[in-house]
Design a protein around this motif. Sequence first.
Motif, PDB file in Angstrom:
ATOM      1  N   ALA A  15      41.452  38.819  33.706  1.00  0.00           N
ATOM      2  CA  ALA A  15      42.562  38.537  34.624  1.00  0.00           C
ATOM      3  C   ALA A  15      42.731  37.031  34.855  1.00  0.00           C
ATOM      4  CB  ALA A  15      42.340  39.252  35.961  1.00  0.00           C
ATOM      5  N   GLU A  34      34.622  29.402  37.670  1.00  0.00           N
ATOM      6  CA  GLU A  34      33.858  30.612  37.335  1.00  0.00           C
ATOM      7  C   GLU A  34      32.421  30.412  37.830  1.00  0.00           C
ATOM      8  OE1 GLU A  34      34.069  33.772  35.927  1.00  0.00           O
ATOM      9  OE2 GLU A  34      31.887  33.745  36.209  1.00  0.00           O
ATOM     10  N   GLY A  35      31.918  31.411  38.531  1.00  0.00           N
ATOM     11  CA  GLY A  35      30.571  31.298  39.091  1.00  0.00           C
ATOM     12  C   GLY A  35      29.465  31.375  38.049  1.00  0.00           C
ATOM     13  N   ARG A  42      33.391  40.945  32.851  1.00  0.00           N
ATOM     14  CA  ARG A  42      32.914  42.271  32.435  1.00  0.00           C
ATOM     15  C   ARG A  42      33.221  42.576  30.965  1.00  0.00           C
ATOM     16  NH1 ARG A  42      35.269  45.337  37.559  1.00  0.00           N
ATOM     17  NH2 ARG A  42      36.191  43.296  38.005  1.00  0.00           N
ATOM     18  N   CYS A  58      33.382  46.369  28.764  1.00  0.00           N
ATOM     19  CA  CYS A  58      34.434  47.092  28.023  1.00  0.00           C
ATOM     20  C   CYS A  58      34.145  47.131  26.531  1.00  0.00           C
ATOM     21  CB  CYS A  58      35.799  46.457  28.290  1.00  0.00           C
ATOM     22  SG  CYS A  58      35.898  44.705  27.950  1.00  0.00           S
ATOM     23  N   SER A  59      34.460  48.281  25.922  1.00  0.00           N
ATOM     24  CA  SER A  59      34.238  48.411  24.483  1.00  0.00           C
ATOM     25  C   SER A  59      35.418  49.040  23.742  1.00  0.00           C
ATOM     26  CB  SER A  59      32.975  49.218  24.197  1.00  0.00           C
ATOM     27  OG  SER A  59      33.042  50.479  24.801  1.00  0.00           O
ATOM     28  N   TYR A  60      36.261  49.798  24.425  1.00  0.00           N
ATOM     29  CA  TYR A  60      37.397  50.446  23.743  1.00  0.00           C
ATOM     30  C   TYR A  60      38.710  49.856  24.251  1.00  0.00           C
ATOM     31  CZ  TYR A  60      33.730  53.950  23.367  1.00  0.00           C
ATOM     32  OH  TYR A  60      32.537  54.581  23.165  1.00  0.00           O
ATOM     33  N   VAL A 206      32.229  30.115  43.902  1.00  0.00           N
ATOM     34  CA  VAL A 206      33.065  29.868  45.073  1.00  0.00           C
ATOM     35  C   VAL A 206      32.354  30.445  46.287  1.00  0.00           C
ATOM     36  CG1 VAL A 206      35.264  30.430  46.180  1.00  0.00           C
ATOM     37  CG2 VAL A 206      35.194  29.834  43.744  1.00  0.00           C
ATOM     38  N   GLU A 393      41.249  43.972  37.627  1.00  0.00           N
ATOM     39  CA  GLU A 393      41.427  45.373  37.232  1.00  0.00           C
ATOM     40  C   GLU A 393      41.797  46.297  38.383  1.00  0.00           C
ATOM     41  OE1 GLU A 393      39.288  47.923  38.159  1.00  0.00           O
ATOM     42  OE2 GLU A 393      37.541  46.846  38.886  1.00  0.00           O
ATOM     43  N   THR A 402      40.413  48.687  33.578  1.00  0.00           N
ATOM     44  CA  THR A 402      40.357  48.337  32.150  1.00  0.00           C
ATOM     45  C   THR A 402      40.493  46.828  31.962  1.00  0.00           C
ATOM     46  OG1 THR A 402      42.749  48.434  31.791  1.00  0.00           O
ATOM     47  CG2 THR A 402      41.527  50.496  31.524  1.00  0.00           C
ATOM     48  N   CYS A 403      40.121  46.408  30.769  1.00  0.00           N
ATOM     49  CA  CYS A 403      40.224  44.995  30.428  1.00  0.00           C
ATOM     50  C   CYS A 403      41.683  44.591  30.249  1.00  0.00           C
ATOM     51  CB  CYS A 403      39.429  44.758  29.143  1.00  0.00           C
ATOM     52  SG  CYS A 403      39.328  43.040  28.679  1.00  0.00           S
TER      53      CYS A 403
END
Length: 424
Positions: A15, A34-35, A42, A58-60, A206, A393, A402-403
Amino acid sequence: MTIETDVAIIGAGSAGLSTAKALREKGIAFQVVEGSHRIGGRAYSEEIAPGVWFDLGCSYLHLGDANPFKDIAASLDIPLCHERADMFSDENLNAWDNGRRLEGAALKAFLDYRDANEASIAASVARGEDRAIVDLIDMESEFAPSYINGLASLNTLDVDETSAKDYLDFGAGYEGRHLDIPVPDGYGNLVKAWGADVPVTLNAKVEEIDFTGPGVTIKTAKGDLKAKLAVITVSTGILAAGDIKFTPALPSEKLDAARGLPCGTENKICVHFDTDVFGADGTGYHRTWTDDDEPSGFEASVMGLNTAIVFTGGRHAIWLERQGQQAGHDYAVNQIANVFGNDIRNHITRSIVTAWTTEPWTRGSYSCALPGQAYQRETMKQSVEERLFFAGEATAIGVNSTCHGAYLSGLRVAEEIVAALAQK
Ligand SMILES: Cc1cc2nc3c(=O)[nH]c(=O)nc-3n(C[C@H](O)[C@H](O)[C@H](O)COP(=O)(O)OP(=O)(O)OC[C@H]3O[C@@H](n4cnc5c(N)ncnc54)[C@H](O)[C@@H]3O)c2cc1C
């Protein structure tokens, strides 16, 4: 040191990266903080054996042709495994009861049981209800343990905690709803390659978002960032836990939305073997149960890589995660052995066990609405005072969790920002 910009983007997952790319196209200045030590969030791949990638998240590419990462992969020359996109279809399902394959009437009974439950869920939602799935399904059936185990892995919460409406809303109206395209070299690697051209300040956790004055001040581990607007893409797990302080406090509706869409648990255990222990007939998705253990679902060597990936979800996944890595490994190996026999134990090279409940940057796997809370996705995506914008998401209605839903939420928020900046 204080940095000034138009838009501060918090989080460099799918995102945050898509928001950044969309703003860049529109000529709007931004900074991404970004921390953690890497981009992707993910979406994250690890090499379990030389050239063999395992996606911890995520893979699919869900929803097949409608998935924007399909074109992104093509533009980056990254291959997708289209030929196995129907691995979860009824025709390709393998179901095992105490090591015996379900066939003929037995397999039909298993599928009929599932279909009756799904019809009951759909009928309830059509009546305008948003009940817990557990109230709508037959819990007495011999197939119930396997079915509810599968739902917990898919939804991240158990059936008593899952909103039937949220479950049904997913993918509604999308053609190819049941297509799930695997990525041979890793979905995480795909997101990493796609996001590589976005400037991101890493290791910049943050701590506080102060929106008392005009604009927003983001207090990070690497100093302050002052912006006109902020985009928040962190998980509902992070928001609900209060990991980021908001000054003044976020409106209670926003916190209620994060709590109504908790980040539940789906964990995966990937086991790699030194040879093909599955055989040509063994590749695909397997559901298996025995009399003396929690059932499971696992993917076996779908892309011919000698790996099996066992899925766990809900309270069982949390419990197993707490038992530690060895317990996760043992559970997965037992599940695979129940189908392929004990000789597989002689061919294990390595395993990777995910632990998303205790992952500090997400505090869970992905969002799932509690019963009665499906409407909170709408609240989750609303801006606060046209200065704090929310993507990620959990805000992607119909493609949540989902991604590519996260990606689409970034495009949505970029449009909202253009409108908000035009008013300033
Ligand atoms: C086990 C599992 C399986 C999945 N399977 C699939 C699948 O097959 N297909 C699919 O499409 N999706 C799948 N998903 C879901 C998908 O991975 C996510 O929905 C998506 O990647 C979320 O992207 P995001 O940008 O919303 O959030 P994230 O990727 O979580 O990005 C948010 C970022 O914010 C950062 N952050 C957190 N706190 C702070 C802070 N205080 N300061 C700064 N930065 C912070 C985080 O480190 C993270 O990088 C799966 C997820 C899991 C866990």
